[in-house]
Motif scaffolding. Sequence first.
Motif, PDB file in Angstrom:
ATOM      1  N   GLU A 127      60.044  80.793 -18.663  1.00  0.00           N
ATOM      2  CA  GLU A 127      59.483  79.518 -18.222  1.00  0.00           C
ATOM      3  C   GLU A 127      58.048  79.313 -18.710  1.00  0.00           C
ATOM      4  N   ALA A 128      57.655  80.051 -19.729  1.00  0.00           N
ATOM      5  CA  ALA A 128      56.280  79.965 -20.218  1.00  0.00           C
ATOM      6  C   ALA A 128      55.918  78.546 -20.649  1.00  0.00           C
ATOM      7  N   ASP A 129      56.834  77.860 -21.326  1.00  0.00           N
ATOM      8  CA  ASP A 129      56.540  76.496 -21.774  1.00  0.00           C
ATOM      9  C   ASP A 129      56.413  75.552 -20.583  1.00  0.00           C
ATOM     10  N   LEU A 130      57.326  75.650 -19.618  1.00  0.00           N
ATOM     11  CA  LEU A 130      57.243  74.842 -18.401  1.00  0.00           C
ATOM     12  C   LEU A 130      55.922  75.093 -17.696  1.00  0.00           C
ATOM     13  N   TYR A 131      55.585  76.374 -17.507  1.00  0.00           N
ATOM     14  CA  TYR A 131      54.340  76.717 -16.823  1.00  0.00           C
ATOM     15  C   TYR A 131      53.131  76.122 -17.548  1.00  0.00           C
ATOM     16  N   SER A 132      53.071  76.295 -18.860  1.00  0.00           N
ATOM     17  CA  SER A 132      51.926  75.795 -19.629  1.00  0.00           C
ATOM     18  C   SER A 132      51.802  74.278 -19.517  1.00  0.00           C
ATOM     19  N   ARG A 133      52.923  73.582 -19.594  1.00  0.00           N
ATOM     20  CA  ARG A 133      52.894  72.124 -19.539  1.00  0.00           C
ATOM     21  C   ARG A 133      52.504  71.610 -18.155  1.00  0.00           C
ATOM     22  N   LEU A 165      54.357  79.021  -9.878  1.00  0.00           N
ATOM     23  CA  LEU A 165      54.670  77.596  -9.874  1.00  0.00           C
ATOM     24  C   LEU A 165      54.868  77.122  -8.442  1.00  0.00           C
ATOM     25  N   VAL A 166      54.434  75.892  -8.164  1.00  0.00           N
ATOM     26  CA  VAL A 166      54.659  75.279  -6.865  1.00  0.00           C
ATOM     27  C   VAL A 166      55.519  74.039  -7.064  1.00  0.00           C
ATOM     28  N   PHE A 167      56.465  73.818  -6.152  1.00  0.00           N
ATOM     29  CA  PHE A 167      57.430  72.739  -6.289  1.00  0.00           C
ATOM     30  C   PHE A 167      57.379  71.811  -5.077  1.00  0.00           C
ATOM     31  N   VAL A 168      57.666  70.534  -5.314  1.00  0.00           N
ATOM     32  CA  VAL A 168      57.821  69.541  -4.255  1.00  0.00           C
ATOM     33  C   VAL A 168      59.157  68.844  -4.484  1.00  0.00           C
ATOM     34  N   GLY A 169      60.080  68.972  -3.532  1.00  0.00           N
ATOM     35  CA  GLY A 169      61.390  68.364  -3.684  1.00  0.00           C
ATOM     36  C   GLY A 169      62.111  68.826  -4.930  1.00  0.00           C
ATOM     37  N   GLY A 170      61.907  70.093  -5.291  1.00  0.00           N
ATOM     38  CA  GLY A 170      62.543  70.638  -6.479  1.00  0.00           C
ATOM     39  C   GLY A 170      61.852  70.311  -7.783  1.00  0.00           C
ATOM     40  N   GLN A 171      60.791  69.496  -7.716  1.00  0.00           N
ATOM     41  CA  GLN A 171      60.046  69.098  -8.917  1.00  0.00           C
ATOM     42  C   GLN A 171      58.827  70.003  -9.102  1.00  0.00           C
ATOM     43  N   PRO A 172      58.596  70.529 -10.314  1.00  0.00           N
ATOM     44  CA  PRO A 172      57.374  71.312 -10.536  1.00  0.00           C
ATOM     45  C   PRO A 172      56.144  70.434 -10.353  1.00  0.00           C
ATOM     46  N   ALA A 173      55.181  70.926  -9.576  1.00  0.00           N
ATOM     47  CA  ALA A 173      54.013  70.119  -9.232  1.00  0.00           C
ATOM     48  C   ALA A 173      52.693  70.746  -9.659  1.00  0.00           C
ATOM     49  N   GLY A 174      52.686  72.050  -9.910  1.00  0.00           N
ATOM     50  CA  GLY A 174      51.444  72.715 -10.294  1.00  0.00           C
ATOM     51  C   GLY A 174      51.671  74.194 -10.480  1.00  0.00           C
ATOM     52  N   GLY A 175      50.599  74.891 -10.810  1.00  0.00           N
ATOM     53  CA  GLY A 175      50.710  76.324 -11.018  1.00  0.00           C
ATOM     54  C   GLY A 175      49.359  77.004 -11.053  1.00  0.00           C
ATOM     55  N   ASP A 190      44.233  77.274 -11.922  1.00  0.00           N
ATOM     56  CA  ASP A 190      44.926  76.403 -10.970  1.00  0.00           C
ATOM     57  C   ASP A 190      45.008  74.977 -11.504  1.00  0.00           C
ATOM     58  N   GLY A 191      46.201  74.389 -11.472  1.00  0.00           N
ATOM     59  CA  GLY A 191      46.363  72.998 -11.871  1.00  0.00           C
ATOM     60  C   GLY A 191      47.481  72.342 -11.077  1.00  0.00           C
ATOM     61  N   VAL A 192      47.174  71.215 -10.427  1.00  0.00           N
ATOM     62  CA  VAL A 192      48.168  70.435  -9.686  1.00  0.00           C
ATOM     63  C   VAL A 192      48.141  69.017 -10.229  1.00  0.00           C
ATOM     64  N   MET A 193      49.303  68.455 -10.518  1.00  0.00           N
ATOM     65  CA  MET A 193      49.370  67.110 -11.074  1.00  0.00           C
ATOM     66  C   MET A 193      48.890  66.076 -10.060  1.00  0.00           C
TER      67      MET A 193
END
Length: 252
Positions: A127-133, A165-175, A190-193
Motif C-alpha cells: 500500500e506504499a502508493d496509497l499511503y504516499s498519495r 492509515l486512518v479511515f472514515v467510513g472505509g475511505q482513507p482519510a490520512g496517515g 502526519d497528513g489528513v485530507m
Amino acid sequence: MSHGFQALVRRLERAQAIQNNRFNRAAGGRSLPLGGGFAHFLGEGHPLNQALGLVDPLSEDELITVEAFLGQPTVLELSPGADPDLWPLLAERGYRLQQFQQLWVRPLAGLVVSEGSTTVRVAEPREADLYSRVVSAGFMERDDWQAAEPPFQSSLDVPDAWGFLVFVGGQPAGGGMLGIVEGVAMLSGDGVMPRFRGRGLQKALIQARLDLAQRRGCDVACASTAPGTASQRSYEACGFGAAYPKVEMARG
C-alpha cells in the motif's frame, strides 16, 4: 545547558538522524556522516536534501564538504545541541534562517490508550502508493488522494518503521509514520485530507502509534511541528510537551 537536557537533546537528535538515514538509503539516496549526524542527498534540488543531528563540533572544512555534497541550497537542521562555534561560522558563510520547528516529547511510562471508534491500522508494504498519495493530499490541501502526485514515494519496508492509515467510513482519510531507534519513538509525516479534519483523526493516529511504540519497548516519543499549528494542538492534547526549538539554516 544542564547535563540532563544535553543528554536528552543528543539522544533525540541521534535517533532522528539514524531514522532519516534509513529512509534516505531506502529511497536510493547517499549519506555523509558528520558532526554526530548525517547529510542526506536524494538528487539535485530534492526537498529532503539536508543535514541533521549535528551535535559534535564541525570545522569550516567539513562545512565546505557538506555544502559540496548537498549542493544548493545547503540546508542544515539544527538544535540547541549544536556546537556553539558553529553559529558564527554559519554567519560568516552567509547562511540564513529558513524556518522554525518545535520538537515535542512525552514519556511512554504509564501510557493508557483509549479505545476509539476511528479505524487506524498499519499500512501494508503493497500500500506504499496509497499511503504516499493520501499523506501528500493532506499536505497539499487536496481531498482527491487518487489525483495527488507525491513529491516523493514513501517506503513502507524500512527497518523499524511503520506507516499508519486512518479511515472514515472505509475511505482513507490520512496517515502518519512511526520510526523507532534505541527506545525513541519518532512520529512524523502526519497528513489528513481537508474534508476529514476536525474529527480527531490526527489524535487517533498519534494514539495508535504511541500504543505500538510502547508495545515495542520505547520509553519516550517525540515529534516536530511548525509553531502554533493544528498539529501542535493535537500533540499537546495527546500529552506531549515542548522539548526544544529547532531551526533550518540555508545557504544558496
